[in-house]
Design a protein around this motif. Structure first.
Motif, PDB file in Angstrom:
ATOM      1  N   THR A 225     -55.353  22.228  -2.356  1.00  0.00           N
ATOM      2  CA  THR A 225     -54.762  21.581  -1.183  1.00  0.00           C
ATOM      3  C   THR A 225     -53.301  21.961  -1.051  1.00  0.00           C
ATOM      4  O   THR A 225     -52.797  22.263   0.035  1.00  0.00           O
ATOM      5  N   ASN A 228     -52.901  25.610  -0.031  1.00  0.00           N
ATOM      6  CA  ASN A 228     -53.280  25.736   1.374  1.00  0.00           C
ATOM      7  C   ASN A 228     -52.193  25.186   2.296  1.00  0.00           C
ATOM      8  O   ASN A 228     -51.925  25.747   3.361  1.00  0.00           O
ATOM      9  N   SER A 258     -53.721  19.756   5.324  1.00  0.00           N
ATOM     10  CA  SER A 258     -54.396  20.420   4.220  1.00  0.00           C
ATOM     11  C   SER A 258     -55.289  19.449   3.451  1.00  0.00           C
ATOM     12  O   SER A 258     -56.396  19.793   3.038  1.00  0.00           O
TER      13      SER A 258
END
Length: 306
Positions: A225, A228, A258
């Motif tokens: 996460t 990203n 994200s």
DNA sequence: AAGACGAAAGTGGTTGA
DNA sequence: TCAACAACTTTCGTCTT
């Protein structure tokens, strides 16, 4: 550059100290006070000060700015010099030395207190040593230029720390500094701007990506996460979505998106709290991200998967 | 009931005349 | 120096889950 350095007309020493408030320049070697009004060297003295501090950092034994006197004493005047003077000059000498003593001890006392405070705040925020050093350096310069006048010592300490954090790309928000130091956010911002302007420090605009790691771990988000979110940030920066906006707002919105995409949903409030912005700001940035980066379908896809 | 959304009004700082 | 301005916040009502 060398001929710009002023020498003491009495003893030729270059260890001069500029007391800005009193408008005096004092030779640390012989105690002579050179009146500022004699010659207006304002510009040169400024140069002199910064050159001096620059060159100090490059030469000689390692010095630390986190010790209040930088490891150097400022003992003024040597008794052994006194025999050269007649009684009138001798009185003058003592008077000058007393003044210098008062001035320098005042500054040293201030520095001692301030650096203790600086260390306290710095360890509260778990800042790296390099940042602490930088902040101490900034604070010392600020004191020497008389920038602390009219401001509380604590707020200048906080401002110096904030500036040091920015320069070392380990940004803390003003809110965090505020919590750690007990100084109001706007006060810190004010002194921060003032000090950096007066000292001519160049501070790069902080990069939203620098905040991601800290926010992500505070929210217990996965590494995917997090990375990203950084990708999203980079895309956003390419299309100039980030300019002029508060970096924390952008960072938190990227993280929020994200997290949604990775099925690790956090509420806007949770993200807003750790980032020190409001939900509204996250919503605005979030909306812009969706529009500009065409992420709507991906969000929908994630929703359907439920 | 909680979270998400957005409108409206207010704040503090920057910018440009 | 002052007014316009952008970003952000606060507050509050409405919609969605």
């Amino acid at each position: 550059m060398a001929d710009m350095v002023k020498k003491c007309p009495e003893c030729g020493g270059i260890n001069l100290f500029w007391n800005r408030e009193k408008g005096e320049i004092i030779c640390r070697d012989c105690g002579l006070v050179i009146e500022d009004k004699m010659v207006d060297f304002t510009q040169e003295w400024r140069e002199f000060d910064s050159n001096e501090s620059e060159s100090r950092r490059r030469t000689g034994a390692p010095m630390t700015f986190t010790q209040y006197d930088q490891g150097l004493g400022t003992e003024v005047g040597q008794k052994s010099d006194l025999f050269k003077l007649d009684s009138g000059d001798r009185n003058k000498f003592f008077r000058l030395r007393k003044w210098q003593y008062r001035i320098s001890t005042a500054i040293e006392r201030n520095l001692k207190l301030a650096l203790a405070e600086l260390k306290r705040v710095s360890s509260f925020l778990k800042l790296p040593k390099s940042v602490e050093e930088e902040a101490a350096r900034i604070y010392t310069l600020a004191v020497q230029r008389g920038l602390v006048r009219g401001r509380s010592m604590e707020s200048v300490v906080a401002g110096a720390l904030y500036a040091a954090c920015r320069r070392h790309e380990v940004p803390r928000t003003l809110d965090e500094l505020s919590e750690a130091s007990g100084i109001e956010k706007k006060e810190i911002g004010r002194t921060y701007r003032f000090v950096t302007r007066e000292l001519g420090l160049t501070i790069l605009p902080s990069n939203p990506a620098d905040y991601i790691a800290r926010f992500a771990s505070a929210l217990k988000l996965s590494a995917e996460t997090q990375s990203n979110a950084i990708e999203i940030l980079e895309k956003a920066q390419k299309i100039e979505l980030t300019s002029g906006r508060g970096p924390t707002g952008i960072a938190s919105a990227a993280l929020y998106v994200s997290a949604l995409l990775h099925g690790e949903k956090r509420t806007q409030r949770e993200v807003a709290d750790v980032a020190g912005v409001t939900e509204v700001t996250i919503r605005n940035r979030y909306k812009e991200l969706l529009e500009e980066l065409k992420l709507e379908k991906e969000i929908k896809k994630t929703k359907k998967r439920k």
